[in-house]
Scaffold this motif. Structure first.
Motif, PDB file in Angstrom:
ATOM      1  N   LEU A 120      98.042  23.806  26.368  1.00 51.41           N
ATOM      2  CA  LEU A 120      97.193  23.350  25.271  1.00 51.41           C
ATOM      3  C   LEU A 120      97.468  21.893  24.937  1.00 51.41           C
ATOM      4  N   HIS A 121      98.736  21.513  24.990  1.00 52.43           N
ATOM      5  CA  HIS A 121      99.088  20.128  24.682  1.00 52.43           C
ATOM      6  C   HIS A 121      98.483  19.177  25.709  1.00 52.43           C
ATOM      7  N   TRP A 122      98.634  19.498  26.975  1.00 53.54           N
ATOM      8  CA  TRP A 122      98.074  18.642  28.016  1.00 53.54           C
ATOM      9  C   TRP A 122      96.556  18.533  27.891  1.00 53.54           C
ATOM     10  N   LYS A 123      95.910  19.634  27.549  1.00 54.49           N
ATOM     11  CA  LYS A 123      94.453  19.628  27.440  1.00 54.49           C
ATOM     12  C   LYS A 123      93.979  18.753  26.290  1.00 54.49           C
ATOM     13  N   ASN A 124      94.693  18.801  25.194  1.00 50.98           N
ATOM     14  CA  ASN A 124      94.262  18.082  23.994  1.00 50.98           C
ATOM     15  C   ASN A 124      94.902  16.710  23.833  1.00 50.98           C
ATOM     16  N   TYR A 125      95.999  16.467  24.539  1.00 49.20           N
ATOM     17  CA  TYR A 125      96.646  15.151  24.527  1.00 49.20           C
ATOM     18  C   TYR A 125      96.887  14.721  25.974  1.00 49.20           C
ATOM     19  N   PRO A 126      95.812  14.527  26.729  1.00 46.89           N
ATOM     20  CA  PRO A 126      95.960  14.280  28.177  1.00 46.89           C
ATOM     21  C   PRO A 126      96.780  13.045  28.526  1.00 46.89           C
ATOM     22  N   SER A 127      96.795  12.045  27.648  1.00 46.07           N
ATOM     23  CA  SER A 127      97.540  10.817  27.957  1.00 46.07           C
ATOM     24  C   SER A 127      99.050  11.039  27.968  1.00 46.07           C
ATOM     25  N   THR A 128      99.505  12.163  27.406  1.00 45.82           N
ATOM     26  CA  THR A 128     100.951  12.430  27.366  1.00 45.82           C
ATOM     27  C   THR A 128     101.429  13.222  28.582  1.00 45.82           C
ATOM     28  N   LYS A 129     100.509  13.649  29.423  1.00 45.98           N
ATOM     29  CA  LYS A 129     100.899  14.412  30.615  1.00 45.98           C
ATOM     30  C   LYS A 129     101.612  13.484  31.590  1.00 45.98           C
ATOM     31  N   PRO A 130     102.778  13.870  32.090  1.00 47.50           N
ATOM     32  CA  PRO A 130     103.489  13.003  33.036  1.00 47.50           C
ATOM     33  C   PRO A 130     102.709  12.856  34.338  1.00 47.50           C
ATOM     34  N   THR A 131     103.041  11.843  35.091  1.00 45.32           N
ATOM     35  CA  THR A 131     102.380  11.586  36.377  1.00 45.32           C
ATOM     36  C   THR A 131     103.449  11.314  37.428  1.00 45.32           C
ATOM     37  N   GLY A 132     103.007  11.172  38.662  1.00 45.37           N
ATOM     38  CA  GLY A 132     103.920  10.754  39.721  1.00 45.37           C
ATOM     39  C   GLY A 132     104.501  11.873  40.542  1.00 45.37           C
ATOM     40  N   ALA A 133     103.949  13.091  40.403  1.00 45.67           N
ATOM     41  CA  ALA A 133     104.460  14.216  41.183  1.00 45.67           C
ATOM     42  C   ALA A 133     103.376  15.289  41.256  1.00 45.67           C
ATOM     43  N   ASP A 134     103.620  16.330  42.030  1.00 45.45           N
ATOM     44  CA  ASP A 134     102.663  17.426  42.119  1.00 45.45           C
ATOM     45  C   ASP A 134     102.674  18.215  40.816  1.00 45.45           C
ATOM     46  N   GLU A 135     101.646  19.066  40.640  1.00 47.12           N
ATOM     47  CA  GLU A 135     101.469  19.783  39.373  1.00 47.12           C
ATOM     48  C   GLU A 135     102.675  20.643  39.005  1.00 47.12           C
ATOM     49  N   ALA A 136     103.207  21.343  39.985  1.00 40.36           N
ATOM     50  CA  ALA A 136     104.353  22.223  39.695  1.00 40.36           C
ATOM     51  C   ALA A 136     105.550  21.432  39.180  1.00 40.36           C
ATOM     52  N   THR A 137     105.769  20.252  39.757  1.00 36.48           N
ATOM     53  CA  THR A 137     106.883  19.407  39.310  1.00 36.48           C
ATOM     54  C   THR A 137     106.632  18.869  37.917  1.00 36.48           C
ATOM     55  N   LEU A 138     105.376  18.461  37.645  1.00 33.09           N
ATOM     56  CA  LEU A 138     105.034  17.962  36.313  1.00 33.09           C
ATOM     57  C   LEU A 138     105.258  19.046  35.258  1.00 33.09           C
ATOM     58  N   VAL A 139     104.870  20.273  35.583  1.00 34.71           N
ATOM     59  CA  VAL A 139     105.084  21.394  34.675  1.00 34.71           C
ATOM     60  C   VAL A 139     106.581  21.593  34.426  1.00 34.71           C
ATOM     61  N   SER A 140     107.365  21.559  35.491  1.00 35.82           N
ATOM     62  CA  SER A 140     108.809  21.775  35.343  1.00 35.82           C
ATOM     63  C   SER A 140     109.448  20.675  34.510  1.00 35.82           C
ATOM     64  N   TRP A 141     108.966  19.446  34.658  1.00 32.57           N
ATOM     65  CA  TRP A 141     109.503  18.333  33.871  1.00 32.57           C
ATOM     66  C   TRP A 141     109.266  18.552  32.379  1.00 32.57           C
ATOM     67  N   ASP A 142     108.000  18.826  32.013  1.00 29.48           N
ATOM     68  CA  ASP A 142     107.698  18.968  30.594  1.00 29.48           C
ATOM     69  C   ASP A 142     108.250  20.265  30.015  1.00 29.48           C
ATOM     70  N   MET A 143     108.341  21.308  30.844  1.00 25.17           N
ATOM     71  CA  MET A 143     108.961  22.537  30.344  1.00 25.17           C
ATOM     72  C   MET A 143     110.445  22.316  30.063  1.00 25.17           C
ATOM     73  N   ARG A 144     111.065  21.441  30.824  1.00 25.16           N
ATOM     74  CA  ARG A 144     112.472  21.126  30.575  1.00 25.16           C
ATOM     75  C   ARG A 144     112.616  20.431  29.218  1.00 25.16           C
ATOM     76  N   LEU A 145     111.690  19.539  28.905  1.00 25.19           N
ATOM     77  CA  LEU A 145     111.713  18.874  27.603  1.00 25.19           C
ATOM     78  C   LEU A 145     111.481  19.883  26.485  1.00 25.19           C
ATOM     79  N   LEU A 146     110.452  20.723  26.674  1.00 27.41           N
ATOM     80  CA  LEU A 146     110.119  21.701  25.644  1.00 27.41           C
ATOM     81  C   LEU A 146     111.245  22.714  25.456  1.00 27.41           C
ATOM     82  N   ASP A 147     111.865  23.137  26.540  1.00 23.83           N
ATOM     83  CA  ASP A 147     112.977  24.085  26.440  1.00 23.83           C
ATOM     84  C   ASP A 147     114.126  23.502  25.620  1.00 23.83           C
ATOM     85  N   ALA A 148     114.402  22.211  25.812  1.00 29.33           N
ATOM     86  CA  ALA A 148     115.470  21.556  25.046  1.00 29.33           C
ATOM     87  C   ALA A 148     115.138  21.575  23.555  1.00 29.33           C
TER      88      ALA A 148
END
Length: 368
Positions: free
Chosen positions: A264-292
């Motif tokens: 939901l965050h990525w959909k509504n705040y697309p500019s905050t979605k990380p870049t520079g990797a495949d989708e699975a890696t991007l998900v793992s990156w932001d999930m690591r932030l959210l988990d913290a």
């Protein structure tokens, strides 16, 4: 048809006509305008780690309460407090150090409304670098998001308690967050970075292996606190309750389904979605932030009694005050209860919503 029957029928028709006109008038009447509300957060990017403030907008929680809420970024707790005092904003996400200093050092009546995290800050250094202990920071430059963030007094107290004068033995430099801060470390413009947990996780997402130093006592002390001024509580207690309730609902939502919150965050705040990797890696990156962030939220929930979302234990803020007094960050203390909202039944009121409906919605994860 008898005159009596005719008269009754005509009365019935007129009643129906009047009801119909009233219905159409109500339907055409403009809806009650939403009351504008502004919340400040000390960050440069409103990423996935602030779900109790972003999800209520996405999910319409605050609109349902009658408020049009805007969340803005500022340079830290100090700036958030200054803007509340100046009337530019209504609420701010504060570090506990900023909340306490406002009351003890500046006599500004800032009040905590919801406890949303423990102290998960740390001083990160290059894992294979020469700095191994806190003592090794003497003579070094330490980067931090801004000089107005609540992490500054926390850092100074940590250094002071380890025999380092924070005003003469080190340099504390504002680096901003994210890539600029990490580049300052990698280029040796600073030799350490003092940041909160999800930010440190972000640095490691970028491939930088770090050694993180912190005072173990921090993890049992309150930090991130949603707050406002006492005069705001006095002027509009219904608004304060409604905004806090929306944040509580969003907290339950993200705890139920973190992945949905991320989508939901990525959909509504697309500019905050990380870049520079495949989708699975991007998900793992932001999930690591959210988990913290979720871990910090969970620790705060447990520290504050483990019963109601957003609850704040005055004793916990009292311990934080004593901790700051001991390390020289503040010169006096106030009654811990005076740091927090003093409205009987407030935490019960902000938890008065259909919890099961929020849980079911999070599990269904519609709209992504």
């Amino acid at each position: 048809m008898s005159s009596r029957l005719h008269s009754g029928f005509r009365t019935f028709v007129l009643f129906c006509l009047a009801a119909s006109m009233a219905f159409h008038a109500a339907a055409q009447a403009p809806a009650k305008p939403l009351k504008p509300v502004t919340i400040a957060v000390g960050t440069q990017v409103l990423n996935v780690t602030y779900p109790w403030l972003t999800l209520p907008i996405v999910l319409g929680y605050w609109r349902e309460e009658g408020y049009d809420v805007k969340v803005i970024t500022v340079g830290g707790s100090l700036q958030g407090i200054q803007q509340m005092v100046g009337g530019a904003i209504d609420f701010a996400q504060l570090n506990s150090t900023g909340l306490i200093q406002a009351n003890t050092e500046n006599s500004v009546a800032v009040r905590g409304l919801m406890g949303t995290g423990v102290i998960d800050w740390g001083v990160g250094v290059m894992q294979d670098g020469p700095i191994k202990t806190v003592a090794d920071l003497k003579g070094k430059k330490i980067g931090i998001f801004s000089l107005g963030t609540g992490g500054v007094p926390l850092l100074k107290g940590y250094l002071r308690s380890n025999g380092i004068n924070p005003d003469s033995d080190v340099q504390i430099i504002a680096t901003g967050a994210g890539a600029p801060a990490l580049e300052a470390l990698k280029s040796d413009r600073v030799q350490a970075l003092m940041f909160w947990g999800s930010a440190l996780a972000g640095f490691e997402n970028a491939g930088t292996k770090m050694r993180v130093m912190f005072d173990p006592a921090w993890r049992a002390l309150p930090d991130f606190t949603f707050g406002t001024l006492q005069k705001t509580i006095d002027a509009d207690p219904a608004m304060v309750e409604a905004i806090s309730r929306g944040a509580a609902k969003a907290t339950l939502f993200v705890q139920t389904n973190p992945m949905c919150a991320l989508k939901l965050h990525w959909k509504n705040y697309p500019s905050t979605k990380p870049t520079g990797a495949d989708e699975a890696t991007l998900v793992s990156w932001d999930m690591r932030l959210l988990d913290a962030q979720l871990q910090s939220m969970k620790s705060a929930f447990e520290m504050n009694g483990g019963k109601r979302i957003g609850a704040m234990d005055p004793a916990a803020y009292g311990r934080m005050q004593e901790f700051m007094l001991k390390d020289g960050t503040i010169k006096r203390t106030v009654a811990p209860e005076s740091l927090l909202i003093n409205r009987p039944g407030f935490v019960e009121a902000i938890n008065r919503f259909d919890h099961q409906a929020v849980i079911d919605a999070a599990k269904a994860c519609a709209g992504v």
